[in-house]
Design an enzyme around this catalytic site. Structure first.
Site, PDB file in Angstrom:
ATOM      1  CG  HIS A 355      -5.062 -19.219  43.549  1.00 47.56           C
ATOM      2  ND1 HIS A 355      -4.371 -19.363  44.729  1.00 47.56           N
ATOM      3  CD2 HIS A 355      -4.130 -19.125  42.584  1.00 47.56           C
ATOM      4  CE1 HIS A 355      -3.073 -19.333  44.479  1.00 47.56           C
ATOM      5  NE2 HIS A 355      -2.902 -19.192  43.171  1.00 47.56           N
ATOM      6  CE  LYS A 543     -12.658 -15.121  56.619  1.00 45.80           C
ATOM      7  NZ  LYS A 543     -11.706 -16.086  56.159  1.00 45.80           N
ATOM      8  NE  ARG A 544     -11.686  -7.615  48.921  1.00 47.26           N
ATOM      9  CZ  ARG A 544     -11.299  -7.266  47.713  1.00 47.26           C
ATOM     10  NH1 ARG A 544     -10.008  -7.298  47.397  1.00 47.26           N
ATOM     11  NH2 ARG A 544     -12.166  -6.871  46.799  1.00 47.26           N
ATOM     12  CE  LYS A 549     -13.104 -14.277  50.899  1.00 48.82           C
ATOM     13  NZ  LYS A 549     -12.053 -15.294  51.110  1.00 48.82           N
ATOM     14  CB  THR A 651      -3.716 -17.923  53.655  1.00 50.77           C
ATOM     15  OG1 THR A 651      -4.299 -16.767  53.048  1.00 50.77           O
ATOM     16  CG2 THR A 651      -3.246 -18.886  52.585  1.00 50.77           C
ATOM     17  CE  LYS A 655      -2.012 -14.848  56.114  1.00 51.56           C
ATOM     18  NZ  LYS A 655      -2.714 -14.005  55.135  1.00 51.56           N
TER      19      LYS A 655
HETATM   20  C1  26V Z   1     -10.050 -12.307  40.391  1.00 50.04           C
HETATM   21  C2  26V Z   1     -10.126 -11.065  39.868  1.00 50.04           C
HETATM   22  C3  26V Z   1     -11.127 -10.833  38.819  1.00 50.04           C
HETATM   23  C4  26V Z   1     -11.320  -9.408  38.454  1.00 50.04           C
HETATM   24  C5  26V Z   1     -10.092  -8.585  38.498  1.00 50.04           C
HETATM   25  C6  26V Z   1      -9.294  -8.698  39.740  1.00 50.04           C
HETATM   26  C7  26V Z   1      -9.244 -10.077  40.277  1.00 50.04           C
HETATM   27  C8  26V Z   1      -8.303 -10.386  41.242  1.00 50.04           C
HETATM   28  C9  26V Z   1      -8.229 -11.651  41.773  1.00 50.04           C
HETATM   29  C10 26V Z   1      -9.114 -12.609  41.357  1.00 50.04           C
HETATM   30  C11 26V Z   1      -9.003 -14.021  41.832  1.00 50.04           C
HETATM   31  C12 26V Z   1      -9.345 -14.304  43.161  1.00 50.04           C
HETATM   32  C13 26V Z   1      -8.913 -15.685  43.496  1.00 50.04           C
HETATM   33  C14 26V Z   1      -8.388 -15.756  44.885  1.00 50.04           C
HETATM   34  O1  26V Z   1      -7.957 -14.786  45.445  1.00 50.04           O
HETATM   35  N1  26V Z   1      -8.417 -16.929  45.464  1.00 50.04           N
HETATM   36  C15 26V Z   1      -7.982 -17.142  46.818  1.00 50.04           C
HETATM   37  O2  26V Z   1      -6.662 -17.659  46.778  1.00 50.04           O
HETATM   38  C16 26V Z   1      -6.151 -17.908  48.080  1.00 50.04           C
HETATM   39  C17 26V Z   1      -4.721 -18.362  47.909  1.00 50.04           C
HETATM   40  O3  26V Z   1      -4.681 -19.596  47.285  1.00 50.04           O
HETATM   41  C18 26V Z   1      -7.000 -18.929  48.802  1.00 50.04           C
HETATM   42  O4  26V Z   1      -6.496 -19.113  50.103  1.00 50.04           O
HETATM   43  C19 26V Z   1      -8.444 -18.466  48.864  1.00 50.04           C
HETATM   44  O5  26V Z   1      -9.258 -19.482  49.432  1.00 50.04           O
HETATM   45  C20 26V Z   1      -8.941 -18.117  47.478  1.00 50.04           C
HETATM   46  O6  26V Z   1     -10.226 -17.539  47.543  1.00 50.04           O
END
Ligand code: 26V
Length: 809
Positions: A355, A543-544, A549, A651, A655
């Site tokens: 991702h 968004k985050r 971003k 995503t 939406k």
């Molecule tokens: C990383 C970490 C690292 C530290 C602990 C918590 C944590 C939680 C999540 C992540 C990974 C983040 C990756 C992510 O959210 N990617 C997003 O995935 C979406 C669904 O595929 C995509 O639409 C977004 O573009 C992408 O940024």
């Protein structure tokens, strides 16, 4: 169960009196919510049991979607919708004097995810069930979800999100299905009957307790399961290390440390950090989940070699990668497989989705930490790595550099993405551009090694939650125009194209969209006491908060627009309302400063009576699924402005599109695919593309200072970040933000894209003046959004990766 309104009303009244001992007239919204929850659960129960039984009897192949996050959102509305009783229940309640919407607001929104990745998992569950596909979620039941955000004095403040405070009607605790998970200890090897025997001693043992949530298939009686695990010492704790000396206090400490495993969700940070508790959570999920999958499989009475024929295990990003060594452990140590057999089974069972391409987000665990926490798992990873590197040496003799890039253990680090690719049969990216970047750049060496594993599955969203539930008026209008088929087959929305010039339809859609804007305006008024004009352009970025971003680009543009209005108060612009909603990771300083900056600009602009008719800035706190459902249907403009090449898919973009907003965006993630369908007429593109960004990075020729010097608009807004004046009070400045774009070689190219972003906003202003052309664009966006239904995405996963089929009970 209730088949019609009258029987529903009867049952509702009876349940209310028997459960709460209250006369109907005294019931609160919270009571209504609870009783509805109970009634629905009763209604789902038999179908749930049937589905499970029938899948077992048919020995159907099933997929288990392992994810550290499931951002499922409120359940009441969606369950009513998927059961096909929404209208009936709404009407019935109304006749009894209750308001369904108010009852829905009583449900705590479970924030068991950070953003896109967690919400995708939830949309996938919805789509699996809707298509009667046997697919279940496997996750963690965090006691605290992602923090609750408050804005105090313009700053983000984090509060714990205790979403379980009032209980959770949707879950069933299956105490009888608990499993044991082991941490630490010593590994002993011995030989018995010519076989290696492994024994773990002195380990810390904990219980994993499953809580099941039914996932109701829309329009069918199919019910899948989302199983969330909770860590508990259990009634009779098994061999707690800390209690060896029998001390009561040690015992309590042990209890607390066990419970901490499923205590809270880690916020996604700007940089990955290897925290031990997070590693514990990951193994907890993998071990508990796999044990329960294998228990179900064992009931089929098939040999373990057939596991890949009946079971697909999917890992959502690398977070659950430990399923690979954990499955190996079970096969080797408990099922008596040889290494070769175990590896053959594992690598035909597991598939993986990537991702992100951001290298700073890739998970790497310190080998020492993993070894201490999971000694047997560490041995297995080492062996996987040794065999993998031996194979690479054969295949690439003398290519040290390549082999070191591929290695799973490198230096003191275990690279989870490398392990995930080596141990799975499929690796997919989440949008066409993202997959290409993985193949040609980020994971090039792996693609060269295993080209057959790589594939693309463009993300999707559930049109049931994001259109039918979030925007019922629009959904009704679509049905009025093209009939009901689009509900089961969202691609049929393409039929709306022919209404893009239909005056009657255009008028109605304008009215629906205006009503949504009015509703949001009312919400903003209530929450923030800010009046926003429903006839202004609602320009939304929700968004985050993350540097890539580029919320900052949006802010700089707002500052510039305000400067222009100050220079020329009678400037002819279409009134704008800029809306933001975003959480920043608690330790991400830059992101938090950007939140403060947005609020600082908002204060200056909203206080200024001279521009009140033309411009407003609003920051809505605590972005969540339920808030998104309020914001998105009211947006005219959707801001999807990441630096090209950085947003894997996005995503939110889908939406907004599905709700008729028009995107201003870069050619990044799934925006590229949106643009292919919509063309330049129905989207506002700007900025560098991914190739240009890459070339600048390679040449190292980007010089933000030069832009600052030659573009007076840029100089003005940049200086305003650090000097008191229009925005900043005396003593207040945004030095870190200033430095991040000017003094370092800003990898996000904020100033580089500024000019073309401003130009795109001018185009928006122009386009909005032609109301009917705007409405046409909006309709074209809705019409083409069926491609981004997660039903379609899931069909592609089902046939292309998992090989599962719809199961009719
Ligand atoms: C990383 C970490 C690292 C530290 C602990 C918590 C944590 C939680 C999540 C992540 C990974 C983040 C990756 C992510 O959210 N990617 C997003 O995935 C979406 C669904 O595929 C995509 O639409 C977004 O573009 C992408 O940024």
């Amino acid at each position: 169960m209730f088949d019609n309104k009258e029987s529903f009303k009867d049952m509702f009244k009876k349940e209310l009196v028997s459960q709460l001992g209250k006369p109907v007239l005294q019931a609160t919204h919270a009571d209504v919510y609870r009783i509805l929850g109970m009634l629905i659960r009763e209604r789902i129960g038999p179908d749930w049991a049937n589905t499970n039984q029938s899948l077992q009897a048919a020995k159907a192949r099933q997929v288990y979607y392992f994810s550290m996050e499931f951002l499922i959102g409120r359940q009441l509305g969606n369950n009513l919708l998927n059961l096909g009783v929404l209208e009936m229940v709404r009407d019935g309640l109304e006749e009894l004097g209750f308001d369904l919407a108010a009852a829905e607001e009583e449900e705590n929104d479970p924030g068991l995810g950070n953003g896109g990745l967690g919400r995708l998992a939830a949309c996938f569950l919805d789509s699996l069930a809707a298509q009667q596909l046997p697919g279940h979620g496997c996750g963690i039941r965090y006691r605290y979800g992602l923090f609750e955000q408050k804005i105090i004095d313009g700053h983000q403040v984090e509060l714990p999100d205790y979403w379980l405070q009032r209980g959770n009607v949707w879950e069933v605790c299956r105490e009888d299905k608990k499993v044991e998970v082991r941490f630490g200890g010593q590994v002993h090897m011995s030989e018995r009957e010519n076989r290696l025997q492994i024994e773990l001693t002195d380990y810390e043992s904990i219980w994993a307790i499953p809580y099941d949530i039914p996932v109701v298939g829309s329009g069918s009686s199919h019910v899948n399961t989302l199983r969330l695990w909770s860590a508990r010492p259990g009634n009779e704790p098994i061999k707690p290390l800390a209690s060896k000396d029998g001390s009561y206090y040690n015992y309590l400490n042990y209890y607390r440390s066990v419970e901490s495993i499923s205590e809270f969700l880690y916020p996604d940070d700007s940089e990955y950090e290897g925290k031990q508790l997070r590693l514990k959570q990951q193994y907890f999920l993998c071990s508990a989940g796999l044990q329960s999958v294998l228990r179900t499989y064992d009931k089929l009475g098939l040999p373990v070699q057939s596991l890949p024929d009946k079971v697909a295990v999917h890992i959502n990003d690398t977070h659950p990668t430990l399923v690979i060594p954990e499955l190996m452990r079970i096969l080797l140590d408990e099922k008596g497989c040889s290494w070769e057999q175990a590896w053959h089974i594992t690598t035909r069972t597991v598939s993986y989705t990537n991702h992100t391409t951001l290298s700073e987000a890739l998970e790497k665990w310190p080998a020492g930490m993993l070894k201490q926490l999971l000694p047997r798992i560490y041995m297995i990873i080492e062996e996987i790595n040794t065999r993998f590197c031996a194979m690479l040496l054969q295949r690439y003799p003398g290519e040290q550099e390549r082999i070191s890039q591929l290695a799973i253990i490198y230096g003191d680090q275990i690279r989870m993405a490398n392990l995930a690719i080596a141990g799975s049969y499929s690796v997919n990216g989440v949008a066409a551009l993202h997959t290409e970047i993985l193949k040609n750049r980020e994971m090039k060496v792996f693609y060269e090694l295993y080209p057959e594993k790589f594939n693309n599955k463009t993300n999707g969203i559930s049109h049931r939650r994001w259109l039918i539930h979030a925007n019922p008026e629009l959904a009704r209008l679509i049905t009025e125009a093209i009939g009901t088929r689009w509900i089961a087959q969202p691609q049929e929305m393409i039929g709306l194209i022919k209404y893009a010039g239909d005056p009657g339809f255009m008028e109605k859609i304008t009215e629906v969209r205006r009503n949504n804007k009015l509703k949001l305006a009312k919400y903003v008024q209530e929450k923030l006491s800010i009046h926003i004009d429903p006839d202004s352009i609602f320009d939304v970025q929700a968004k985050r908060l993350h540097a890539y971003k580029r919320q900052l680009l949006n802010v700089l543009h707002m500052m510039h627009l305000y400067n222009q209005l100050k220079d020329n108060p009678s400037a002819d612009i279409v009134p704008r309302t800029f809306l933001f909603s975003a959480k920043a990771a608690p330790g991400y300083y830059l992101a938090k400063s950007i939140i403060k900056l947005i609020n600082t600009v908002a204060d200056a602009v909203n206080r200024d009576h001279a521009v009140r008719e033309k411009m407003k800035v609003v920051f809505l706190e605590n972005y969540s699924v339920s808030l998104a459902e309020k914001i998105i249907p009211a947006a005219d403009i959707s801001e999807q402005i990441s630096t090209a090449g950085k947003e894997a898919s996005g995503t939110g973009n889908m939406k907004f599109m599905m709700n008729g907003s028009i995107t201003i965006g870069t050619l990044d993630g799934a925006n590229v695919e949106m643009h292919q369908m919509l063309g330049d007429d129905n989207m506002f593109l700007f900025g560098l593309n991914a190739k240009q960004v890459m070339e600048h990075n390679q040449k190292g020729d980007y010089c933000p200072r030069h832009i600052y010097e030659v573009d007076s608009r840029v100089k003005e807004v940049m200086d305003q970040l650090i000097h008191p004046g229009r925005f900043c009070a005396e003593g207040q400045h945004f030095e870190a933000i200033y430095q991040s774009v000017l003094h370092h070689q800003d990898e996000f190219f904020v100033l580089k894209d500024f000019s073309s972003y401003v130009e795109a906003h001018l185009q928006i202003d122009l386009a909005y003046r032609n109301a009917s052309e705007w409405t046409k664009k909006s309709i074209m966006n809705i019409a083409h959004s069926g491609k981004f239904s997660s039903d379609q995405t899931i069909r592609e996963y089902a046939s292309g990766i998992w090989r599962i089929e719809p199961h009719v009970t």
